[in-house]
Design an enzyme around this catalytic site. Structure first.
Site, short mmCIF file in Angstrom:
data_model
loop_
_atom_site.label_atom_id
_atom_site.label_comp_id
_atom_site.label_asym_id
_atom_site.label_seq_id
_atom_site.Cartn_x
_atom_site.Cartn_y
_atom_site.Cartn_z
N ASP A 11 37.14 40.56 75.91
CA ASP A 11 38.16 39.90 76.49
C ASP A 11 37.84 38.67 75.60
O ASP A 11 37.02 37.73 75.44
CB ASP A 11 37.82 39.49 77.73
CG ASP A 11 39.13 38.91 78.32
OD1 ASP A 11 40.25 38.76 77.49
OD2 ASP A 11 39.19 38.24 79.38
N ASP A 105 44.58 40.58 73.12
CA ASP A 105 43.16 39.99 73.24
C ASP A 105 42.05 40.82 74.06
O ASP A 105 41.18 40.07 74.55
CB ASP A 105 43.40 38.67 73.65
CG ASP A 105 43.81 38.30 74.97
OD1 ASP A 105 44.66 39.22 75.58
OD2 ASP A 105 43.34 37.49 75.61
N GLU A 106 42.58 41.85 74.58
CA GLU A 106 41.60 42.76 75.41
C GLU A 106 41.72 44.00 75.38
O GLU A 106 42.67 44.62 75.11
CB GLU A 106 42.26 42.24 76.88
CG GLU A 106 41.42 42.47 78.25
CD GLU A 106 41.97 42.24 79.58
OE1 GLU A 106 41.56 42.52 80.64
OE2 GLU A 106 42.91 41.59 79.52
#
EC number: 2.7.7.7
Length: 373
Positions: A11, A105-106
């Protein structure tokens, strides 16, 4: 006995805001919000400096400014975030094919068998984070465990720029120490309901029987029963299927004129159809969401007998749904258009480098430039 899997949840730390601070040295160390500071704007992302004042994503801009008067708003640059995400996912691919993106983003990674033959998932996560920092100048946090639920919880333990491991056999004890609001799959409404039932922590949830949880939470009962014991048998799925996609807009001022509302719905259908054309997705169900001036929400849905194959059909269905609430009982604060019930599965992996509408849904004032889709 099957050996435990090695799952990493990566993350990025305050991703959008961190990109802005990286690219503009004047923003470093300052409270930054990505979004629009207009009266009806919202915060899309907040830097850690802003979070110290209680600023968070999805917060109205006016509220954020009251809590942090020195907050600096920066317009979102989604094409830049998408380019950085490509760099990050290219690093992931050096280690495994089993990558399940959750957003730009994860992601989950299954590194049980990794391409670099690194002995432990802990060392693998540490190396990936170092490469992300070297390549992008940004920090990432990681959770390492033997299932997805625990890995996601673990990635929050030492943010920012840290990692945490929940080893085999330790998951049940780990989750019992956490507040129930930390649990993936327990939203705000469910958290409130659980607290009314005396469930405040993982330990409280663990004490409940399966029958009790099914009685109060229906089909979700078995999931809550399992995660209270640190159990999650879901596999990292590189071809996770998208169930819906849509776009929404919050207005600068509440709208009451049906023609003005219809014009905004038409704009949203154009954006949704552009995504359909880009991905080849075709769906049968259209849903229109309305948020009234008192913040109450309503939805109207229609399922067509065949998949929608042109923009005109989508617009006609959407406009028909919005007209079902005319004349408006109150001013309309927000409208949204969403497609679901796809003809063919839409893989998130196939579009992970594209900018899907609901992955990056940011509410923008009508008077501003529309949010990129």
């Amino acid at each position: 006995m099957t050996a435990p899997r090695k799952i990493i949840h990566i993350d990025m730390d305050a991703f959008y805001a961190s990109v802005e601070q990286r690219d503009n040295p004047h923003l470093k160390g300052k409270p930054v919000a990505v979004g629009h500071g207009a009266r009806r704007g919202v915060v899309a992302a907040a830097s850690y400096e802003a979070r110290q004042f209680g600023v968070r994503s999805a917060m109205p801009s006016t509220t954020a400014l009251r809590q942090c008067p020195q907050l600096i708003f920066v317009p979102p640059r989604f094409e830049v975030y998408k380019a950085v995400s490509r760099q990050i996912h290219a690093i992931f691919a050096d280690y495994t094919d089993l990558i399940e993106p959750l957003s730009l983003d994860e992601a989950y990674l299954d590194v049980t068998e990794n391409r670099r033959n690194i002995a432990t998932a802990t060392d693998t996560a540490r190396e990936i984070r170092a490469r992300i920092l070297q390549t992008t100048g940004l920090t990432a946090s990681a959770g390492v465990s033997y299932n997805k639920f625990l890995a996601k919880l673990a990635s929050d333990q030492r943010k920012p720029n840290g990692q945490f491991v929940v080893a085999p056999g330790k998951g049940e004890a780990f989750v019992q120490t956490l507040p129930i609001g930390r649990f993936y799959g327990v939203g705000q409404v469910t958290e409130t309901k659980m607290k009314r039932l005396g469930i405040h922590t993982g330990e409280d949830l663990h004490r409940q029987s399966l029958v009790f949880l099914q009685q109060h939470f229906g089909k979700s009962g078995p999931w809550y029963y399992a995660i209270a014991r640190g159990e999650d048998h879901r596999r990292v799925n590189p071809d996770r299927v998208r169930k819906s996609s849509g776009s929404e807009t919050t207005f600068d001022s509440d709208l009451t004129d049906p023609l003005a509302i219809e014009a905004e719905v038409q704009t949203l259908t154009d954006k949704v159809w552009a995504w359909c054309e880009k991905t080849g997705a075709r769906a049968r169900t259209v849903t229109v969401k309305i948020k009234w001036t008192d913040f109450q929400q309503a939805t109207r849905s229609r399922s067509l007998p065949a998949p929608i194959t042109d923009a005109q059909t989508l617009a006609s269905a959407s406009l028909g749904l919005i007209r079902s609430v005319f004349p408006p009982r109150l001013g309309v604060r927000l409208v949204g258009v969403t497609l679901s019930n796809f003809e063919q599965a839409v893989s998130l992996k196939a579009e992970q480098m594209g900018l899907s509408l609901d992955d990056l849904s940011v509410t923008c004032p009508v008077a501003k430039t529309p949010c990129p889709a």
